[in-house]
Every structure is written in C-alpha cells, then in structure tokens.
Design a protein around this motif. Structure first.
Motif, PDB file in Angstrom:
ATOM      1  N   GLY A  66       0.800  -1.219   0.000  1.00  0.00           N
ATOM      2  CA  GLY A  66       0.000   0.000   0.000  1.00  0.00           C
ATOM      3  C   GLY A  66       0.833   1.270   0.000  1.00  0.00           C
ATOM      4  O   GLY A  66       0.335   2.331   0.285  1.00  0.00           O
ATOM      5  N   GLU A  67       2.114   1.132  -0.304  1.00  0.00           N
ATOM      6  CA  GLU A  67       2.981   2.309  -0.328  1.00  0.00           C
ATOM      7  C   GLU A  67       2.873   2.999  -1.673  1.00  0.00           C
ATOM      8  O   GLU A  67       2.809   2.351  -2.709  1.00  0.00           O
ATOM      9  N   GLN A  68       2.849   4.319  -1.622  1.00  0.00           N
ATOM     10  CA  GLN A  68       2.800   5.084  -2.862  1.00  0.00           C
ATOM     11  C   GLN A  68       4.110   5.841  -2.999  1.00  0.00           C
ATOM     12  O   GLN A  68       4.274   6.925  -2.470  1.00  0.00           O
ATOM     13  N   HIS A  69       5.060   5.216  -3.664  1.00  0.00           N
ATOM     14  CA  HIS A  69       6.346   5.850  -3.859  1.00  0.00           C
ATOM     15  C   HIS A  69       6.893   5.474  -5.226  1.00  0.00           C
ATOM     16  O   HIS A  69       6.557   4.448  -5.783  1.00  0.00           O
ATOM     17  N   GLU A  70       7.714   6.354  -5.725  1.00  0.00           N
ATOM     18  CA  GLU A  70       8.382   6.085  -6.985  1.00  0.00           C
ATOM     19  C   GLU A  70       9.664   5.338  -6.669  1.00  0.00           C
ATOM     20  O   GLU A  70      10.383   5.688  -5.731  1.00  0.00           O
ATOM     21  N   PRO A  71       9.993   4.325  -7.438  1.00  0.00           N
ATOM     22  CA  PRO A  71      11.243   3.601  -7.196  1.00  0.00           C
ATOM     23  C   PRO A  71      12.442   4.489  -7.502  1.00  0.00           C
ATOM     24  O   PRO A  71      12.369   5.373  -8.353  1.00  0.00           O
ATOM     25  N   ILE A  72      13.520   4.258  -6.786  1.00  0.00           N
ATOM     26  CA  ILE A  72      14.761   4.993  -7.002  1.00  0.00           C
ATOM     27  C   ILE A  72      15.748   4.031  -7.644  1.00  0.00           C
ATOM     28  O   ILE A  72      15.955   2.922  -7.146  1.00  0.00           O
ATOM     29  N   TYR A  73      16.332   4.451  -8.742  1.00  0.00           N
ATOM     30  CA  TYR A  73      17.265   3.605  -9.473  1.00  0.00           C
ATOM     31  C   TYR A  73      18.669   4.174  -9.380  1.00  0.00           C
ATOM     32  O   TYR A  73      18.875   5.352  -9.654  1.00  0.00           O
ATOM     33  N   ASP A  74      19.625   3.347  -8.989  1.00  0.00           N
ATOM     34  CA  ASP A  74      21.029   3.733  -8.991  1.00  0.00           C
ATOM     35  C   ASP A  74      21.596   3.337 -10.344  1.00  0.00           C
ATOM     36  O   ASP A  74      21.609   2.158 -10.705  1.00  0.00           O
ATOM     37  N   LEU A  75      22.057   4.301 -11.111  1.00  0.00           N
ATOM     38  CA  LEU A  75      22.506   4.039 -12.475  1.00  0.00           C
ATOM     39  C   LEU A  75      23.895   3.406 -12.548  1.00  0.00           C
ATOM     40  O   LEU A  75      24.203   2.725 -13.525  1.00  0.00           O
ATOM     41  N   SER A  76      24.733   3.617 -11.546  1.00  0.00           N
ATOM     42  CA  SER A  76      26.112   3.108 -11.653  1.00  0.00           C
ATOM     43  C   SER A  76      26.187   1.589 -11.761  1.00  0.00           C
ATOM     44  O   SER A  76      26.951   1.080 -12.586  1.00  0.00           O
ATOM     45  N   PRO A  77      25.435   0.796 -10.989  1.00  0.00           N
ATOM     46  CA  PRO A  77      25.520  -0.659 -11.178  1.00  0.00           C
ATOM     47  C   PRO A  77      24.996  -1.104 -12.550  1.00  0.00           C
ATOM     48  O   PRO A  77      25.467  -2.093 -13.097  1.00  0.00           O
ATOM     49  N   VAL A  78      24.047  -0.368 -13.097  1.00  0.00           N
ATOM     50  CA  VAL A  78      23.488  -0.727 -14.400  1.00  0.00           C
ATOM     51  C   VAL A  78      24.571  -0.653 -15.468  1.00  0.00           C
ATOM     52  O   VAL A  78      24.653  -1.506 -16.353  1.00  0.00           O
TER      53      VAL A  78
END
Length: 153
Positions: A66-78
C-alpha cells in the motif's frame, strides 16, 4: 493505489505505447488496455511477464504494502552490465563506452548539484510575516505608509 493504475504508470514511465508493451509481452493490445483500465485482471503468467518487462517486483506492481512511492534507481551498477537498454533498444557496451557513460553521468549530476546550490543562494529575502509589502506597522503598501506620514485622511 490500485493495480491497474500501477500498471499504466509503469508503462508511461518507460515511455512505451500499449502496442509496444503488448507485443513485447505476448498479449493483445485490447487485453493490456483492459488491464490498465481495471476492466479485467491478467492471469499469473501475464502478470509475471509484465513485471519482468517493467523491471518491477510483483509486490511493487501489485502495491502489496500500500505504499505510494516512486522507485529509485542507482545508475552506476546498471552501467557495469555488458548489455543495457535505452528506450527499448538493447546495446552491448565495451569497457571504454561504460567509462565514457559514467563520466558523462558524473558531469551531469555535478551540474545538477551546482544548480541546487545556485537556486538556494538566489532565493528572495524572506520575512517573518511572509509578506514583503507589510511593514512593522502592518501597512500593506508604500502608498499607505506615505499617507500615514502625511496625515492624509
């Protein structure tokens, strides 16, 4: 938030059309449209395929907590991966290309940080009462204070 809203938000976040997603997942455009409007719900196999396509866990897609949040993506591992995707196209990166992308991202985020500092320093002067047009006597304009000084009634 309801599942169908999460489904649509994930597609829009990736910048994909319903047709592109439906084709990639192996369902019809009408089926995806029905899922995104809440008219129907996908079976488990389709749900898993959509989850993999969007890069979300089932918990995130279904909003189990039930959480309303946008995911945070760390680009360096990608960028450590040999293959990355951008706007649906897959690229094979050489080590030199990975380093170049990391340098560009470092430069970009350094500029972001500098702009944050500049934005904070360029804020207008704030007043305790919140309105720069009200002086200590409570007059709302310079014309009012001028009239008070001239004793004009």
């Amino acid at each position: 938030m309801q599942f169908y809203k999460n489904l649509k938000r994930a597609r829009v976040r990736m910048g994909k059309s319903q047709i592109e997603v439906a084709k990639a997942v192996g369902i019809s455009n009408a089926a995806l449209s029905n899922y995104e409007t809440g008219y129907r719900e996908p079976d488990l196999d389709t749900l898993c395929a959509l989850s993999r396509y969007y890069g979300l866990t089932l918990d995130e897609l279904l909003d189990v907590n039930g959480e309303q949040h946008e995911p945070i993506y760390d680009l360096s591992p990608v960028l450590k991966n040999k293959y990355i995707a951008y706007k649906g196209e897959v690229f094979e990166l050489k080590d030199s290309q990975k380093r170049a992308l990391l340098r560009e991202l470092d430069n970009l985020f350094t500029k972001f940080e500098k702009s944050k500092v500049e934005d904070k320093s360029s804020k207008p002067k704030t007043y305790k009462h919140g309105n720069p047009h009200i002086n200590r006597a409570g007059l709302a304009s310079s014309a009012g204070s001028l009239a008070a000084r001239r004793n004009i009634k």
